[in-house]
Every structure is written in C-alpha cells, then in structure tokens.
Design a protein around this motif. Structure first.
Motif, PDB file in Angstrom:
ATOM      1  N   PRO A 103     -17.287  49.674  38.165  1.00  0.00           N
ATOM      2  CA  PRO A 103     -18.318  50.422  38.905  1.00  0.00           C
ATOM      3  C   PRO A 103     -18.482  49.958  40.352  1.00  0.00           C
ATOM      4  CG  PRO A 103     -19.107  49.926  36.700  1.00  0.00           C
ATOM      5  CD  PRO A 103     -17.806  49.189  36.866  1.00  0.00           C
ATOM      6  N   LEU A 104     -18.378  48.664  40.605  1.00  0.00           N
ATOM      7  CA  LEU A 104     -18.556  48.160  41.973  1.00  0.00           C
ATOM      8  C   LEU A 104     -17.401  48.565  42.887  1.00  0.00           C
ATOM      9  CD1 LEU A 104     -20.071  44.609  41.351  1.00  0.00           C
ATOM     10  CD2 LEU A 104     -21.230  46.651  42.214  1.00  0.00           C
ATOM     11  N   VAL A 105     -16.210  48.724  42.327  1.00  0.00           N
ATOM     12  CA  VAL A 105     -15.087  49.244  43.116  1.00  0.00           C
ATOM     13  C   VAL A 105     -15.257  50.743  43.337  1.00  0.00           C
ATOM     14  CG1 VAL A 105     -12.596  49.703  43.094  1.00  0.00           C
ATOM     15  CG2 VAL A 105     -13.451  47.444  42.449  1.00  0.00           C
ATOM     16  N   VAL A 106     -15.634  51.455  42.284  1.00  0.00           N
ATOM     17  CA  VAL A 106     -15.798  52.910  42.374  1.00  0.00           C
ATOM     18  C   VAL A 106     -16.861  53.295  43.400  1.00  0.00           C
ATOM     19  CG1 VAL A 106     -16.531  54.969  41.117  1.00  0.00           C
ATOM     20  CG2 VAL A 106     -14.964  53.370  40.038  1.00  0.00           C
ATOM     21  N   ASN A 107     -17.987  52.557  43.430  1.00  0.00           N
ATOM     22  CA  ASN A 107     -19.060  52.934  44.366  1.00  0.00           C
ATOM     23  C   ASN A 107     -18.881  52.343  45.762  1.00  0.00           C
ATOM     24  OD1 ASN A 107     -20.095  50.272  44.405  1.00  0.00           O
ATOM     25  ND2 ASN A 107     -21.670  50.708  42.890  1.00  0.00           N
ATOM     26  N   GLY A 108     -17.792  51.597  45.974  1.00  0.00           N
ATOM     27  CA  GLY A 108     -17.476  51.098  47.306  1.00  0.00           C
ATOM     28  C   GLY A 108     -18.100  49.776  47.667  1.00  0.00           C
ATOM     29  N   THR A 109     -18.854  49.164  46.755  1.00  0.00           N
ATOM     30  CA  THR A 109     -19.448  47.855  47.042  1.00  0.00           C
ATOM     31  C   THR A 109     -18.362  46.800  47.237  1.00  0.00           C
ATOM     32  OG1 THR A 109     -21.438  48.398  45.771  1.00  0.00           O
ATOM     33  CG2 THR A 109     -21.003  46.061  46.168  1.00  0.00           C
ATOM     34  N   VAL A 110     -17.331  46.857  46.389  1.00  0.00           N
ATOM     35  CA  VAL A 110     -16.210  45.906  46.451  1.00  0.00           C
ATOM     36  C   VAL A 110     -14.970  46.633  46.968  1.00  0.00           C
ATOM     37  CG1 VAL A 110     -14.610  44.557  45.036  1.00  0.00           C
ATOM     38  CG2 VAL A 110     -17.079  44.379  44.657  1.00  0.00           C
ATOM     39  N   THR A 111     -14.335  46.059  47.986  1.00  0.00           N
ATOM     40  CA  THR A 111     -13.125  46.646  48.565  1.00  0.00           C
ATOM     41  C   THR A 111     -11.901  46.308  47.728  1.00  0.00           C
ATOM     42  OG1 THR A 111     -14.131  46.197  50.729  1.00  0.00           O
ATOM     43  CG2 THR A 111     -11.843  46.962  50.703  1.00  0.00           C
ATOM     44  N   LEU A 112     -11.734  45.035  47.442  1.00  0.00           N
ATOM     45  CA  LEU A 112     -10.615  44.550  46.637  1.00  0.00           C
ATOM     46  C   LEU A 112     -11.168  43.668  45.533  1.00  0.00           C
ATOM     47  CD1 LEU A 112      -8.243  43.369  49.533  1.00  0.00           C
ATOM     48  CD2 LEU A 112      -7.975  45.472  48.200  1.00  0.00           C
ATOM     49  N   GLU A 113     -10.846  43.984  44.283  1.00  0.00           N
ATOM     50  CA  GLU A 113     -11.283  43.138  43.181  1.00  0.00           C
ATOM     51  C   GLU A 113     -10.134  42.213  42.844  1.00  0.00           C
ATOM     52  OE1 GLU A 113     -11.940  41.592  39.220  1.00  0.00           O
ATOM     53  OE2 GLU A 113     -10.383  43.062  39.679  1.00  0.00           O
ATOM     54  N   CYS A 114     -10.369  40.934  43.050  1.00  0.00           N
ATOM     55  CA  CYS A 114      -9.301  39.933  42.987  1.00  0.00           C
ATOM     56  C   CYS A 114      -9.612  38.930  41.890  1.00  0.00           C
ATOM     57  CB  CYS A 114      -9.159  39.240  44.339  1.00  0.00           C
ATOM     58  SG  CYS A 114      -9.076  40.402  45.723  1.00  0.00           S
ATOM     59  N   GLY A 115      -9.435  39.360  40.652  1.00  0.00           N
ATOM     60  CA  GLY A 115      -9.782  38.511  39.529  1.00  0.00           C
ATOM     61  C   GLY A 115      -8.681  38.462  38.500  1.00  0.00           C
ATOM     62  N   SER A 116      -8.989  38.959  37.304  1.00  0.00           N
ATOM     63  CA  SER A 116      -8.025  38.926  36.196  1.00  0.00           C
ATOM     64  C   SER A 116      -8.134  40.249  35.438  1.00  0.00           C
ATOM     65  CB  SER A 116      -8.326  37.748  35.263  1.00  0.00           C
ATOM     66  OG  SER A 116      -9.708  37.728  34.897  1.00  0.00           O
ATOM     67  N   THR A 117      -7.843  41.323  36.150  1.00  0.00           N
ATOM     68  CA  THR A 117      -8.041  42.664  35.603  1.00  0.00           C
ATOM     69  C   THR A 117      -6.720  43.296  35.182  1.00  0.00           C
ATOM     70  OG1 THR A 117     -10.033  43.009  36.921  1.00  0.00           O
ATOM     71  CG2 THR A 117      -8.922  44.971  36.106  1.00  0.00           C
ATOM     72  N   VAL A 118      -6.705  43.800  33.951  1.00  0.00           N
ATOM     73  CA  VAL A 118      -5.514  44.469  33.421  1.00  0.00           C
ATOM     74  C   VAL A 118      -5.443  45.896  33.953  1.00  0.00           C
ATOM     75  CG1 VAL A 118      -4.455  45.396  31.323  1.00  0.00           C
ATOM     76  CG2 VAL A 118      -5.380  43.070  31.326  1.00  0.00           C
ATOM     77  N   ASN A 119      -4.266  46.268  34.389  1.00  0.00           N
ATOM     78  CA  ASN A 119      -3.980  47.641  34.808  1.00  0.00           C
ATOM     79  C   ASN A 119      -3.550  48.428  33.570  1.00  0.00           C
ATOM     80  OD1 ASN A 119      -2.942  50.024  35.854  1.00  0.00           O
ATOM     81  ND2 ASN A 119      -1.202  49.057  36.865  1.00  0.00           N
ATOM     82  N   ASN A 120      -4.382  49.385  33.153  1.00  0.00           N
ATOM     83  CA  ASN A 120      -3.991  50.233  32.033  1.00  0.00           C
ATOM     84  C   ASN A 120      -4.268  51.696  32.359  1.00  0.00           C
ATOM     85  OD1 ASN A 120      -6.756  50.745  31.469  1.00  0.00           O
ATOM     86  ND2 ASN A 120      -6.852  48.995  30.059  1.00  0.00           N
ATOM     87  N   ALA A 121      -3.741  52.582  31.525  1.00  0.00           N
ATOM     88  CA  ALA A 121      -3.829  54.023  31.793  1.00  0.00           C
ATOM     89  C   ALA A 121      -5.274  54.506  31.838  1.00  0.00           C
ATOM     90  CB  ALA A 121      -3.048  54.791  30.728  1.00  0.00           C
ATOM     91  N   GLU A 122      -6.112  53.948  30.995  1.00  0.00           N
ATOM     92  CA  GLU A 122      -7.520  54.358  30.961  1.00  0.00           C
ATOM     93  C   GLU A 122      -8.220  54.024  32.270  1.00  0.00           C
ATOM     94  OE1 GLU A 122     -11.585  53.483  28.332  1.00  0.00           O
ATOM     95  OE2 GLU A 122      -9.670  52.583  27.754  1.00  0.00           O
ATOM     96  N   ARG A 123      -8.007  52.823  32.779  1.00  0.00           N
ATOM     97  CA  ARG A 123      -8.657  52.410  34.022  1.00  0.00           C
ATOM     98  C   ARG A 123      -8.094  53.147  35.225  1.00  0.00           C
ATOM     99  NH1 ARG A 123      -8.679  45.953  32.411  1.00  0.00           N
ATOM    100  NH2 ARG A 123     -10.594  46.034  31.148  1.00  0.00           N
ATOM    101  N   GLN A 124      -6.837  53.566  35.140  1.00  0.00           N
ATOM    102  CA  GLN A 124      -6.236  54.295  36.258  1.00  0.00           C
ATOM    103  C   GLN A 124      -6.917  55.643  36.510  1.00  0.00           C
ATOM    104  OE1 GLN A 124      -2.023  54.631  35.564  1.00  0.00           O
ATOM    105  NE2 GLN A 124      -1.622  52.487  36.046  1.00  0.00           N
ATOM    106  N   GLN A 125      -7.697  56.107  35.554  1.00  0.00           N
ATOM    107  CA  GLN A 125      -8.450  57.334  35.764  1.00  0.00           C
ATOM    108  C   GLN A 125      -9.620  57.120  36.724  1.00  0.00           C
ATOM    109  OE1 GLN A 125      -7.239  60.205  34.336  1.00  0.00           O
ATOM    110  NE2 GLN A 125      -5.612  58.770  33.725  1.00  0.00           N
ATOM    111  N   GLN A 126      -9.997  55.857  36.925  1.00  0.00           N
ATOM    112  CA  GLN A 126     -11.168  55.550  37.739  1.00  0.00           C
ATOM    113  C   GLN A 126     -10.853  54.800  39.031  1.00  0.00           C
ATOM    114  OE1 GLN A 126     -14.697  54.151  35.301  1.00  0.00           O
ATOM    115  NE2 GLN A 126     -13.068  53.766  33.816  1.00  0.00           N
TER     116      GLN A 126
END
Length: 309
Positions: A103-126
C-alpha cells in the motif's frame, strides 16, 4: 561518379546527420513523467526499509537502515541523482512491514521498497519490480532438540508465520493439502515470529531460508536451532516500486544489471552474506547459490520459479 550524383549523396548524408541530431535533441527534451518527475519536482526520494529482515534491510547499531537491499538501493539513488542532475537529492527513509509495504508503494509514500519482498504474479497486479536481486526457498526453523526435519513432522503442531507475507498463504495451503492440521499463528513482523518460537508458543517458524538464517544468527542461542532439510518454494526477491512506470524501471534495472555485468555484485553479496555484518559482527556463512548466479548472469524480472532452476 557525376558531380550532381555526388552532391545528391552528400546532401542525403547531411540530412541524415541532421535528423540524428534532431532526434537526440528531441529525446533529451522529452519531459519527465511518473516517479522521476515527482522526484525532480520535490527534490526528494523515499526508501522503504524493514526493521528486522537481516541481512537485507534492518536497523544497524546507529538505528539507521542497513543491509544488502539497502546497499543496492543506494546505488539506484546515485543513478537517480546523476540522471536528474540532483546531487543534493534528499533521501528519506520509511519503515515498512509485510502488511503495509505494498500500500505504501501504491499510494506513493515509498518510492523504492528495499527489503525482502518476493516478486510474484499476484503482486505484479499492484506494483512493479526490478530484475531479481536474490532467490530464496521457503523453509522452517525449529529447536534442534525437537528434531523436526520436514513439514510432515509438524502434524498437529503450532507454527509461526509473519502477517502479510507470501509464506503465510503458502503454509496454509501446504498444511491443508497434506492434512497436517497445523495451528498457524502470525507474528506482526519477523522478530515477533521468532519470539513466538523462542518463547515456546510455536514449535516452528516458517519463512525464507536466508531470513531464517539471519534470525538464528542474531538469536541468543544460534546453535540451538535447525533449518528444515527440504524447501517448499523457489522465490525471487526484487526492489519494488510503482507499477507502469517504464522510465523508473529502466533506471533501476540498468543500475542493477550494471552491477551484475561488472562483477561488483559479488563484493556486495560477500559483504552481507559471508563476512561479519553490523552491529554484532554476525557471520551468516550463506554463499551465493546457483539460482542467484543464473539470475545475475541472465538478469530477469520473471516471477516464474522455473526461470531460476
């Protein structure tokens, strides 16, 4: 060649050269759009970080975010400064959790999320993702004295996962498919999930193998825990940013691919996975695996596990 033909050829060459110059000027003059325009206009960029995702993104001894993903994002910020001619770009840091990072990336609060996030097809929709920066497998840790080696050993047991993670959904599905009757409890973050295990409220803690390795290394009894002998997934980590922003994605991917081509990524990897890391000089002893080596040799943003085998 006749003089008229020669003049005609030279005229054509001049016209072609002028066309190239005009095309270049047009490209340079193209207005910024999307996230890069927002950064240029505001003079700021916000980096999302995790507080306990060792060694990707966590708080160091001075309570500032450090880690492998944070260092990669530092290189991306340098590229942004150069491309936008903003040497004094202000870099803000925003703590994120498994629940609020998207949500913080989607609403523009965070520019780059630099953690430990998995890239999957479901998240690619957002959201959008960079080329892969790491590859993990879902496993679990448990106390050595319990001698739990596979998920089948946990039938009827209480297991911990972290709220908002890909792992929580996967463990629910695995437990149901195998009829294990798992009692799944969720920690608010990885540190909380680890506490559920160390305090005896959970018999095992499921997460990505490298994160579990980091949690064990940082615990008060690193020798008291064992990692499961089998993995239950292959998942790519990536830097996360706004969806449908091709200019930002190009800058991010070019920066990471450049580190891969130059070989500089090896030194960065070794710094966080094989050498002592702050603040307690922990050594994870986690050499680069074949899946990540393949992703570095052939950069990809694929969410398909088959791309890393």
């Amino acid at each position: 060649m006749q003089r008229s033909s020669l003049l005609s050829l030279r005229a054509s060459q001049v016209c072609f050269a002028l066309a190239l110059v005009l095309a270049a000027q047009t490209a340079v003059a193209q207005p910024l759009t999307g996230t890069l325009k927002k950064i240029k206009d505001s003079g700021e960029i916000t980096i999302g970080y995790r507080e306990s995702s060792i060694p990707f993104s966590y708080l160091g001894g001075d309570t500032q975010p450090v880690g492998y993903s944070q260092e990669l994002c530092g290189r991306i910020v340098d590229a942004v400064k150069k491309q936008l001619n903003l040497p004094t770009l202000k870099v803000n840091h925003q703590a994120v959790t498994s629940q609020n990072r998207i949500p913080l990336v989607v609403n523009g609060t965070v520019t780059l999320e630099c953690g430990s996030t998995v890239n999957n097809a479901e998240r690619q929709q957002q959201v959008g993702f960079s080329v892969t920066s790491f590859v993990v497998a879902t496993r679990f840790i448990a106390k050595k004295s319990a001698n739990y080696k596979t998920i089948d050993d946990l039938k009827g047991k209480t297991v911990a996962c972290t709220t908002g993670t890909n792992t929580l959904k996967r463990v629910r599905e695995l437990g149901a498919a195998r009829g294990l009757n798992l009692n799944i409890i969720a920690g608010k973050d990885h540190a909380d999930s680890m506490l559920l295990l160390t305090s005896g409220r959970a018999d095992a803690f499921f997460e990505d193998d490298i994160l579990l390795t980091g949690m064990v290394a940082a615990s008060t009894d690193p020798q008291g825990y064992a990692l499961s002998i089998e993995g239950y997934s292959v998942d790519p980590y990536a830097i996360m940013f706004a969806k449908d922003d091709p200019d930002l994605k190009k800058l991010v991917d070019n920066t990471l691919s450049g580190l891969y081509r130059s070989g500089e990524i090896k030194a960065i990897y070794d710094k966080w996975f094989t050498k002592p890391i702050p603040p307690r000089n922990l050594v994870l002893n986690f050499p680069m695996g074949a899946a990540l080596q393949k992703a570095i040799a052939q950069p990809t943003d694929s969410a398909d596990p088959a791309a890393y085998k």
